[in-house]
Design a protein around this motif. Sequence first.
Motif, PDB file in Angstrom:
ATOM      1  N   VAL A  52       0.845  -1.200   0.000  1.00  0.00           N
ATOM      2  CA  VAL A  52       0.000   0.000   0.000  1.00  0.00           C
ATOM      3  C   VAL A  52       0.879   1.248   0.000  1.00  0.00           C
ATOM      4  N   PHE A  53       1.901   1.249   0.847  1.00  0.00           N
ATOM      5  CA  PHE A  53       2.830   2.386   0.919  1.00  0.00           C
ATOM      6  C   PHE A  53       3.443   2.673  -0.453  1.00  0.00           C
ATOM      7  N   ARG A  54       3.948   1.618  -1.120  1.00  0.00           N
ATOM      8  CA  ARG A  54       4.566   1.792  -2.440  1.00  0.00           C
ATOM      9  C   ARG A  54       3.550   2.289  -3.474  1.00  0.00           C
ATOM     10  N   ALA A  55       2.351   1.699  -3.467  1.00  0.00           N
ATOM     11  CA  ALA A  55       1.334   2.064  -4.463  1.00  0.00           C
ATOM     12  C   ALA A  55       0.875   3.504  -4.291  1.00  0.00           C
ATOM     13  N   VAL A  56       0.630   3.927  -3.072  1.00  0.00           N
ATOM     14  CA  VAL A  56       0.176   5.302  -2.821  1.00  0.00           C
ATOM     15  C   VAL A  56       1.262   6.284  -3.230  1.00  0.00           C
ATOM     16  N   ASN A  57       2.500   5.997  -2.887  1.00  0.00           N
ATOM     17  CA  ASN A  57       3.591   6.918  -3.186  1.00  0.00           C
ATOM     18  C   ASN A  57       4.071   6.850  -4.635  1.00  0.00           C
ATOM     19  N   ALA A  58       3.732   5.793  -5.351  1.00  0.00           N
ATOM     20  CA  ALA A  58       4.083   5.691  -6.775  1.00  0.00           C
ATOM     21  C   ALA A  58       3.293   6.701  -7.586  1.00  0.00           C
ATOM     22  N   GLU A  59       2.184   7.151  -7.029  1.00  0.00           N
ATOM     23  CA  GLU A  59       1.327   8.116  -7.732  1.00  0.00           C
ATOM     24  C   GLU A  59       1.731   9.550  -7.405  1.00  0.00           C
ATOM     25  N   SER A  60       2.966   9.741  -6.986  1.00  0.00           N
ATOM     26  CA  SER A  60       3.573  11.033  -6.672  1.00  0.00           C
ATOM     27  C   SER A  60       2.967  11.734  -5.457  1.00  0.00           C
ATOM     28  N   HIS A  61       2.260  10.991  -4.620  1.00  0.00           N
ATOM     29  CA  HIS A  61       1.778  11.543  -3.356  1.00  0.00           C
ATOM     30  C   HIS A  61       2.854  11.230  -2.330  1.00  0.00           C
ATOM     31  N   HIS A  62       2.977  12.059  -1.322  1.00  0.00           N
ATOM     32  CA  HIS A  62       3.893  11.677  -0.255  1.00  0.00           C
ATOM     33  C   HIS A  62       3.074  11.383   0.990  1.00  0.00           C
ATOM     34  N   VAL A  63       2.960  10.093   1.268  1.00  0.00           N
ATOM     35  CA  VAL A  63       2.251   9.632   2.459  1.00  0.00           C
ATOM     36  C   VAL A  63       3.282   8.846   3.252  1.00  0.00           C
ATOM     37  N   SER A  64       3.477   9.221   4.508  1.00  0.00           N
ATOM     38  CA  SER A  64       4.499   8.554   5.316  1.00  0.00           C
ATOM     39  C   SER A  64       4.118   7.110   5.626  1.00  0.00           C
ATOM     40  N   LYS A  65       5.141   6.326   5.903  1.00  0.00           N
ATOM     41  CA  LYS A  65       4.932   4.926   6.266  1.00  0.00           C
ATOM     42  C   LYS A  65       4.067   4.840   7.527  1.00  0.00           C
ATOM     43  N   ALA A  66       4.306   5.720   8.494  1.00  0.00           N
ATOM     44  CA  ALA A  66       3.523   5.712   9.737  1.00  0.00           C
ATOM     45  C   ALA A  66       2.041   5.973   9.450  1.00  0.00           C
ATOM     46  N   THR A  67       1.762   6.913   8.545  1.00  0.00           N
ATOM     47  CA  THR A  67       0.372   7.220   8.188  1.00  0.00           C
ATOM     48  C   THR A  67      -0.291   6.008   7.545  1.00  0.00           C
ATOM     49  N   VAL A  68       0.432   5.326   6.649  1.00  0.00           N
ATOM     50  CA  VAL A  68      -0.123   4.135   5.995  1.00  0.00           C
ATOM     51  C   VAL A  68      -0.426   3.057   7.038  1.00  0.00           C
ATOM     52  N   TYR A  69       0.535   2.754   7.911  1.00  0.00           N
ATOM     53  CA  TYR A  69       0.327   1.714   8.923  1.00  0.00           C
ATOM     54  C   TYR A  69      -0.816   2.084   9.864  1.00  0.00           C
ATOM     55  N   ASN A  70      -0.839   3.331  10.341  1.00  0.00           N
ATOM     56  CA  ASN A  70      -1.901   3.761  11.259  1.00  0.00           C
ATOM     57  C   ASN A  70      -3.272   3.716  10.592  1.00  0.00           C
ATOM     58  N   THR A  71      -3.335   4.144   9.329  1.00  0.00           N
ATOM     59  CA  THR A  71      -4.606   4.137   8.600  1.00  0.00           C
ATOM     60  C   THR A  71      -5.091   2.713   8.375  1.00  0.00           C
ATOM     61  N   LEU A  72      -4.192   1.811   7.996  1.00  0.00           N
ATOM     62  CA  LEU A  72      -4.593   0.413   7.788  1.00  0.00           C
ATOM     63  C   LEU A  72      -5.125  -0.193   9.085  1.00  0.00           C
ATOM     64  N   GLY A  73      -4.471   0.115  10.201  1.00  0.00           N
ATOM     65  CA  GLY A  73      -4.950  -0.370  11.494  1.00  0.00           C
ATOM     66  C   GLY A  73      -6.343   0.161  11.808  1.00  0.00           C
ATOM     67  N   LEU A  74      -6.569   1.432  11.537  1.00  0.00           N
ATOM     68  CA  LEU A  74      -7.873   2.052  11.772  1.00  0.00           C
ATOM     69  C   LEU A  74      -8.935   1.442  10.854  1.00  0.00           C
ATOM     70  N   LEU A  75      -8.606   1.260   9.569  1.00  0.00           N
ATOM     71  CA  LEU A  75      -9.551   0.678   8.614  1.00  0.00           C
ATOM     72  C   LEU A  75      -9.941  -0.738   9.018  1.00  0.00           C
TER      73      LEU A  75
END
Length: 145
Positions: A52-75
């Motif tokens: 997820v981290f790689r896919a989101v950031n491949a689209e030129s967005h900058h989303v931190s690894k911590a945000t990805v992990y925290n969001t996945l946990g919340l989801l």
Amino acid sequence: MMHAHATEHGKRLSQPEIVALLRGRGINPTTQRIQIVRVLFERGTHLSAEDVFRAVNAESHHVSKATVYNTLGLLAEKGVVREVIADPTRIFYDPNTAPHHHLYDEGTGQLTDIDAGEVQVSGLPELPEGAMLQGVDVIVRFRAK
């Protein structure tokens, strides 16, 4: 004979649909959360947090690894996706929250769905008083000979 099937393709959700999905689960729809949900549902497959981290950031967005992990946990906590712990080092996030089981190839690390009707579980232990069964998850692990 057991047949496994992977989700053939994802479901493209519009931004308003993602916002409604998140709000419906009591989640504030931030830009990063919307991007993460879009990736999960468009791929329609089992993704690790790293995927997820790689896919989101491949689209030129900058989303931190911590945000990805925290969001996945919340989801996962809110039931938007299902957390599948294939082995102690591999956690996948599954956008298919309907009852089903999984087949895990330990050699390739691939996780595929098994229809709930293909697996029969009997003889569950008695639950503690006041507890309610949340579900039974079966992961069939295998490795090529």
